[in-house]
Design an enzyme around this catalytic site. Sequence first.
Site, PDB file in Angstrom:
ATOM      1  N   SER A 199      -0.597  -8.756 -14.097  1.00 49.51           N
ATOM      2  CA  SER A 199      -0.077  -7.927 -15.180  1.00 49.51           C
ATOM      3  C   SER A 199      -0.540  -8.500 -16.514  1.00 49.51           C
ATOM      4  O   SER A 199      -0.634  -9.729 -16.677  1.00 49.51           O
ATOM      5  CB  SER A 199       1.455  -7.891 -15.138  1.00 49.51           C
ATOM      6  OG  SER A 199       1.979  -7.336 -16.328  1.00 49.51           O
ATOM      7  N   PRO A 207      -3.486  -5.331 -15.390  1.00 47.45           N
ATOM      8  CA  PRO A 207      -3.337  -4.013 -16.017  1.00 47.45           C
ATOM      9  C   PRO A 207      -2.202  -4.012 -17.042  1.00 47.45           C
ATOM     10  O   PRO A 207      -1.309  -4.855 -17.009  1.00 47.45           O
ATOM     11  CB  PRO A 207      -2.999  -3.108 -14.831  1.00 47.45           C
ATOM     12  CG  PRO A 207      -2.295  -4.027 -13.877  1.00 47.45           C
ATOM     13  CD  PRO A 207      -2.947  -5.376 -14.017  1.00 47.45           C
ATOM     14  N   ALA A 208      -2.257  -3.035 -17.949  1.00 47.56           N
ATOM     15  CA  ALA A 208      -1.207  -2.877 -18.965  1.00 47.56           C
ATOM     16  C   ALA A 208      -0.767  -1.422 -18.998  1.00 47.56           C
ATOM     17  O   ALA A 208      -1.600  -0.527 -19.059  1.00 47.56           O
ATOM     18  CB  ALA A 208      -1.732  -3.298 -20.342  1.00 47.56           C
ATOM     19  N   TYR A 225      10.441 -11.061 -15.072  1.00 47.44           N
ATOM     20  CA  TYR A 225       9.373 -10.357 -14.365  1.00 47.44           C
ATOM     21  C   TYR A 225       8.003 -10.918 -14.723  1.00 47.44           C
ATOM     22  O   TYR A 225       7.214 -11.290 -13.848  1.00 47.44           O
ATOM     23  CB  TYR A 225       9.434  -8.860 -14.686  1.00 47.44           C
ATOM     24  CG  TYR A 225       8.274  -8.069 -14.111  1.00 47.44           C
ATOM     25  CD1 TYR A 225       8.294  -7.639 -12.793  1.00 47.44           C
ATOM     26  CD2 TYR A 225       7.151  -7.766 -14.892  1.00 47.44           C
ATOM     27  CE1 TYR A 225       7.234  -6.921 -12.260  1.00 47.44           C
ATOM     28  CE2 TYR A 225       6.095  -7.053 -14.358  1.00 47.44           C
ATOM     29  CZ  TYR A 225       6.133  -6.626 -13.051  1.00 47.44           C
ATOM     30  OH  TYR A 225       5.075  -5.936 -12.525  1.00 47.44           O
ATOM     31  N   GLY A 236       0.785  -1.233   0.000  1.00 47.65           N
ATOM     32  CA  GLY A 236       0.000   0.000   0.000  1.00 47.65           C
ATOM     33  C   GLY A 236       0.816   1.282   0.000  1.00 47.65           C
ATOM     34  O   GLY A 236       0.252   2.361  -0.154  1.00 47.65           O
ATOM     35  N   SER A 237       2.142   1.178   0.147  1.00 50.34           N
ATOM     36  CA  SER A 237       2.992   2.364   0.050  1.00 50.34           C
ATOM     37  C   SER A 237       3.454   2.600  -1.380  1.00 50.34           C
ATOM     38  O   SER A 237       4.075   3.624  -1.672  1.00 50.34           O
ATOM     39  CB  SER A 237       4.220   2.222   0.953  1.00 50.34           C
ATOM     40  OG  SER A 237       3.849   2.250   2.315  1.00 50.34           O
ATOM     41  N   GLY A 238       3.176   1.637  -2.260  1.00 50.54           N
ATOM     42  CA  GLY A 238       3.630   1.738  -3.636  1.00 50.54           C
ATOM     43  C   GLY A 238       2.690   2.545  -4.515  1.00 50.54           C
ATOM     44  O   GLY A 238       1.681   3.096  -4.063  1.00 50.54           O
ATOM     45  N   LYS A 285       5.159 -13.006 -12.495  1.00 50.99           N
ATOM     46  CA  LYS A 285       3.776 -12.537 -12.325  1.00 50.99           C
ATOM     47  C   LYS A 285       2.792 -13.614 -12.764  1.00 50.99           C
ATOM     48  O   LYS A 285       1.731 -13.787 -12.141  1.00 50.99           O
ATOM     49  CB  LYS A 285       3.552 -11.262 -13.122  1.00 50.99           C
ATOM     50  CG  LYS A 285       4.307 -10.043 -12.612  1.00 50.99           C
ATOM     51  CD  LYS A 285       3.901  -9.654 -11.200  1.00 50.99           C
ATOM     52  CE  LYS A 285       2.536  -9.018 -11.128  1.00 50.99           C
ATOM     53  NZ  LYS A 285       2.227  -8.479  -9.767  1.00 50.99           N
TER      54      LYS A 285
END
Length: 434
Positions: A114, A168-169, A141, A14-16, A145
């Site tokens: 992702s 998401p993209a 990566y 949640g800090s990202g 994911k």
Amino acid sequence: MSTQQKDVYLVIGGSGFVGRHIVDHLLARGDVVSVFDIVQRHHDVPFYAGDITDEQQVLNAIRKSGTTCIIHTASPPHGAKDPSIYHKVNVDGTRAVIDAAVAAGISKLVYTSSAGVVFDGSDVINLDERSPYPEKPFDAYNDSKAKGEALILDANGKGGLLTVALRPAGIFGPGDRQMMVGLYQAYQRGQTHFQVGDNNNLFDYTYVGNLAQAHLLAADKLVPPSDTKPIDPELRSSLGYALPSVSATTGFRRVPTCLARPLGPYVTPPPNASAIEAAFNAPHDPHEPMHPVRRSRFDQFSENSLELASSNPLQVAGQAFFITNGEPVYFWDFMRVVWLALDPPTEEGKKRAQRARWVIPRKFGMVLGFLAECWAGLIGKEAGFTRYRVGYSCATRYHNIEKARRVLGYEPKVGLEEGVSKMVEWFKLENGLA
């Protein structure tokens, strides 16, 4: 009056970038939310510091916060020097989150996946969620994911846990310290006139606020499937009508028909002239399906596809959803919109980013990328121009979001131009460029 108890949320990561926007959206609607992360950047919600790969630390945060719904957004940024961190966080960490959720009796887990989980370097054209993971992932990566997402979907129903994954993209918006930083560096170096490839490749982008809203929709609709009514009859009947095009950037335009249109010049008005004009001027929901659609057997929502699906694609639990702005644009056009927004006006009225383009063919770009990688290896530095970046910027990548629109009720609210404006405005204030 509904007696359903409201969820208490724990946003992991949640800090990202994405996680913080989700926290903001939850707070805006009055929800109770806490954050689990390795670093605390905000102090307006309860915070639990911990390592996502440590199941006990995650479990302690769940129990102390009274969480009933977990939103898992934690992931290392793309481009890490040590690719093993991806597996540690996205696979081992996701497994720890699942185990902690089951141990705590959590009923809802929303995972930020992702769109890259189905990307192998070849073109992605209007792809829907039926596509399998590629045999050869594009990079470490996206491989991590995909494995994390598989764990999430396989955990659906385990110990009463319901799960969903959002894909998401090209995420962008205020708070972005990855895409925006790279674009600004290119702008500073005067490289905005370079273009790799012919720029005929459509590319998907997702405004972070739209993505945050999609997480809330998924969490709200993550309910146990009904055995007596496996497919919502109202939702199923709506599949016979086409959804209108996404108009967050272009704006909605009413299409004239024989029953609803401006009258224009006439000698003798039609007998129902007032009704025709009133119908055209009447308030209209642009997201309401209006026109019948004929589906082929290859369509994801055809009767044939629904019958053959391994799980019900018209429910949320156990499903993956592509989340984008639904407005694919040419890859370099998006970059230029950002660069032009960064440009201050000059006395001549011209802008720094408005320069004659130097187009580098894709094949030649691959050769240059290989040479740059070799040279960087010899001098012990990281290559700025790589074959990966050439392949990424030349690939067509846009996805079908009909499933998210129909099942989640997702509609992009912030268009590309408005989103870029918000992102650049934030970046300038953040870095003293205003």
